[in-house]
Design a protein around this motif. Structure first.
Motif, PDB file in Angstrom:
ATOM      1  N   VAL B  21      -5.376 -10.668  21.685  1.00 24.09           N
ATOM      2  CA  VAL B  21      -6.073 -11.864  21.205  1.00 24.09           C
ATOM      3  C   VAL B  21      -5.135 -12.725  20.372  1.00 24.09           C
ATOM      4  O   VAL B  21      -5.138 -13.949  20.475  1.00 24.09           O
ATOM      5  CB  VAL B  21      -7.319 -11.455  20.376  1.00 24.09           C
ATOM      6  CG1 VAL B  21      -7.870 -12.642  19.617  1.00 24.09           C
ATOM      7  CG2 VAL B  21      -8.384 -10.902  21.267  1.00 24.09           C
ATOM      8  N   CYS B  33      -9.366  -9.780  26.568  1.00 16.04           N
ATOM      9  CA  CYS B  33      -8.983  -8.857  25.497  1.00 16.04           C
ATOM     10  C   CYS B  33     -10.197  -8.523  24.630  1.00 16.04           C
ATOM     11  O   CYS B  33     -10.328  -7.389  24.152  1.00 16.04           O
ATOM     12  CB  CYS B  33      -7.884  -9.469  24.641  1.00 16.04           C
ATOM     13  SG  CYS B  33      -6.333  -9.605  25.493  1.00 16.04           S
ATOM     14  N   ILE B  34     -11.095  -9.514  24.438  1.00 15.50           N
ATOM     15  CA  ILE B  34     -12.305  -9.232  23.657  1.00 15.50           C
ATOM     16  C   ILE B  34     -13.173  -8.221  24.397  1.00 15.50           C
ATOM     17  O   ILE B  34     -13.765  -7.319  23.779  1.00 15.50           O
ATOM     18  CB  ILE B  34     -13.051 -10.544  23.372  1.00 15.50           C
ATOM     19  CG1 ILE B  34     -12.223 -11.416  22.445  1.00 15.50           C
ATOM     20  CG2 ILE B  34     -14.397 -10.278  22.734  1.00 15.50           C
ATOM     21  CD1 ILE B  34     -12.776 -12.787  22.245  1.00 15.50           C
ATOM     22  N   GLU B  35     -13.246  -8.337  25.733  1.00 18.46           N
ATOM     23  CA  GLU B  35     -13.986  -7.340  26.516  1.00 18.46           C
ATOM     24  C   GLU B  35     -13.385  -5.951  26.330  1.00 18.46           C
ATOM     25  O   GLU B  35     -14.102  -4.952  26.236  1.00 18.46           O
ATOM     26  CB  GLU B  35     -13.962  -7.711  28.002  1.00 18.46           C
ATOM     27  CG  GLU B  35     -14.687  -8.983  28.343  1.00 18.46           C
ATOM     28  CD  GLU B  35     -16.182  -8.841  28.213  1.00 18.46           C
ATOM     29  OE1 GLU B  35     -16.671  -7.739  28.422  1.00 18.46           O
ATOM     30  OE2 GLU B  35     -16.834  -9.842  27.887  1.00 18.46           O
ATOM     31  N   MET B  37     -11.836  -4.854  23.683  1.00 18.85           N
ATOM     32  CA  MET B  37     -12.215  -4.356  22.360  1.00 18.85           C
ATOM     33  C   MET B  37     -13.651  -3.839  22.361  1.00 18.85           C
ATOM     34  O   MET B  37     -13.947  -2.784  21.787  1.00 18.85           O
ATOM     35  CB  MET B  37     -12.037  -5.467  21.327  1.00 18.85           C
ATOM     36  CG  MET B  37     -10.600  -5.750  20.989  1.00 18.85           C
ATOM     37  SD  MET B  37     -10.356  -7.397  20.376  1.00 18.85           S
ATOM     38  CE  MET B  37     -11.026  -7.245  18.751  1.00 18.85           C
TER      39      MET B  37
END
Lengths: 172, 99
Positions: B21, B33-35, B37
């Motif tokens: 991120v 990248c949030i997925e 995490m």
């Protein structure tokens, strides 16, 4: 740690997950990143299976690798993006500090987790095998959690309506 | 494998997501990248659920996945609207909310 078949399979799934995650954040082409993320989701699903949670493993493949990543790939192909610049060309102090920050985050969280559970929970709960089946999860979902289960359908409805409104041709 | 193995794996995945991120400048890759995490947090939930013998963790994972699906649909719609207006999704060039 004992080197039996189960531990070796778990370890290889974990290494595959970590490797594909690292490949995902370092590739320049977004499509390559998305494909590596799919590999990562499959290997995490394997780790779920080793944790005896069949339901979550199946849902992981169906929802994440099946539905969400197809949506991502569709959007990437619609937008027709070019790759980013090479990592080294844009190597600035910001990126170095971001990497250091991420490693520090891992160190602090890892030390906390390691010492909080050091020497505890060596083996899985014996109930885990019966617990993770679709039958028991579904029973819990439709009895204790029936109200949140209904509420979450409204979340999905709102998301569908919102996505259509936002992606409209004329958005005002 | 003991519980610490799964926790360290999830923390490593989370840290990789954070680094992604912070370093990537493509909005879709940041979103992926949030997925990642979210997924690592799911892994913590499931491993605690299996080791403590408590089913509630897996129910939570089910709800988190539903919310993640909704979030992906909305976020990608926002990215499409952004691309239509500014014809870029490079985060360095999208700065109308910065001051």
């Amino acid at each position: 740690m004992i080197w039996n078949a189960e531990n070796i399979i778990t370890l290889s799934f974990a290494i595959l997950a970590l490797g594909s995650a690292i490949m995902m954040i370092t590739r320049r082409n977004p499509i390559t990143s998305a494909l590596y993320l799919i590999v990562n989701f499959f290997s995490i699903s394997g780790v779920y299976l080793m944790l005896r949670s069949q339901f979550v493993a199946i849902i992981q493949i169906l929802v994440y690798a099946g539905a969400i990543m197809v949506l991502f790939l569709f959007v990437i192909m619609l937008l027709n993006l070019s790759g980013e610049k090479k990592m080294m060309e844009t190597f600035s102090y910001k990126k170095i500090s971001a990497i250091i920050l991420g490693l520090m985050l891992f160190a602090s969280l890892g030390i906390t987790a390691f010492f909080a559970f050091f020497g505890k929970y060596k083996t899985m709960n014996p109930n885990a095998e019966i617990m993770g089946t679709i039958q028991s999860v579904g029973k819990e979902l439709y009895t204790t959690y029936s109200f949140p289960f209904e509420l979450v359908s409204f979340v999905l409805l709102a998301a569908i309506v919102g996505a259509i409104v936002l992606a409209q041709k004329k958005f005002e | 494998m003991e519980l610490n193995f799964y926790l360290i794996l999830a923390l490593l995945l989370f840290s990789i997501g954070v680094i992604g991120v912070l370093t990537r400048r493509n909005a879709i890759v940041v979103f992926m990248c949030i997925e990642l995490m979210l997924n690592s947090v799911n892994l913590v939930f499931v491993s605690f659920s299996s080791f403590l013998g408590n089913l509630n963790g897996q129910i939570f994972v089910f709800f988190i996945m539903t919310v993640a699906a909704a979030e992906a649909a909305i976020g990608l719609a926002i990215i499409i609207a952004l691309y239509r207006n500014k014809s870029t999704i490079n985060l360095d060039e999208i700065n109308i909310l910065k001051w």
